[in-house]
Design a protein around this motif. Sequence first.
Motif, mmCIF file in Angstrom:
data_model
loop_
_atom_site.group_PDB
_atom_site.id
_atom_site.type_symbol
_atom_site.label_atom_id
_atom_site.label_comp_id
_atom_site.label_asym_id
_atom_site.label_seq_id
_atom_site.Cartn_x
_atom_site.Cartn_y
_atom_site.Cartn_z
ATOM 1 N N ASP A 1 -22.826 -41.800 -15.251
ATOM 2 C CA ASP A 1 -22.564 -40.681 -16.167
ATOM 3 C C ASP A 1 -21.082 -40.618 -16.530
ATOM 4 O OD1 ASP A 1 -25.269 -40.048 -15.995
ATOM 5 O OD2 ASP A 1 -24.958 -38.347 -14.639
ATOM 6 N N TRP A 2 -20.202 -40.818 -15.548
ATOM 7 C CA TRP A 2 -18.756 -40.770 -15.796
ATOM 8 C C TRP A 2 -18.343 -41.911 -16.733
ATOM 9 C CZ3 TRP A 2 -14.744 -44.088 -13.773
ATOM 10 C CH2 TRP A 2 -13.446 -43.623 -14.055
ATOM 11 N N GLN B 1 -25.680 -42.545 -9.978
ATOM 12 C CA GLN B 1 -25.918 -41.945 -11.291
ATOM 13 C C GLN B 1 -24.689 -41.166 -11.767
ATOM 14 O OE1 GLN B 1 -28.609 -42.622 -13.361
ATOM 15 N NE2 GLN B 1 -27.169 -41.712 -14.803
ATOM 16 N N ASP B 2 -23.968 -40.529 -10.850
ATOM 17 C CA ASP B 2 -22.729 -39.830 -11.222
ATOM 18 C C ASP B 2 -21.708 -40.824 -11.782
ATOM 19 O OD1 ASP B 2 -23.803 -37.426 -10.304
ATOM 20 O OD2 ASP B 2 -22.814 -37.572 -8.345
ATOM 21 N N SER C 1 -20.178 -43.345 -18.892
ATOM 22 C CA SER C 1 -20.829 -43.182 -20.194
ATOM 23 C C SER C 1 -19.966 -42.431 -21.189
ATOM 24 C CB SER C 1 -22.164 -42.455 -20.017
ATOM 25 O OG SER C 1 -23.042 -43.233 -19.240
ATOM 26 N N ILE C 2 -19.050 -41.622 -20.685
ATOM 27 C CA ILE C 2 -18.178 -40.822 -21.557
ATOM 28 C C ILE C 2 -16.935 -41.641 -21.889
ATOM 29 C CG2 ILE C 2 -16.826 -38.715 -21.757
ATOM 30 C CD1 ILE C 2 -18.801 -37.517 -19.635
#
Length: 122
Positions: free
Chosen positions: A116-117, A112-113, A119-120
């Motif tokens: 998330d990374w 998930q990290d 996604s930016i």
Amino acid sequence: MLTVIQNLPDHVFGVRASGEVTKDDLKEVLLPGLESLANQYKEIYYLLVLDTDVQNFTAGAWVQDLIAGVKHFTDWKKMAIVTDQKAVEKFTDAFSYISPGEAKGYELRELQDAIDWLSIKK
């Protein structure tokens, strides 16, 4: 085998590698996905989850992987490799120094990290 990871942000393409990975897997799954992303966004945000040992990639798969990397060399923005293979994770982190984009290695428990990374957008 490569399977596309669903439910990622639209600008992120991800695959999960399991068992043996062949050149056909790369030709039929990876290359079309990268091509579509590059055509639509003009940049690549890529997630690879390794649920198999890198030794399970056939020689033909490595050649196709190299072709994909070179063909889209300037399109790479972020690449996350998720694996519990420490050597692969360290190589991925070091790859950032020679590629135009960023590359990060994550452990499987950090999936998930990694998402998330990615996604930016840069």
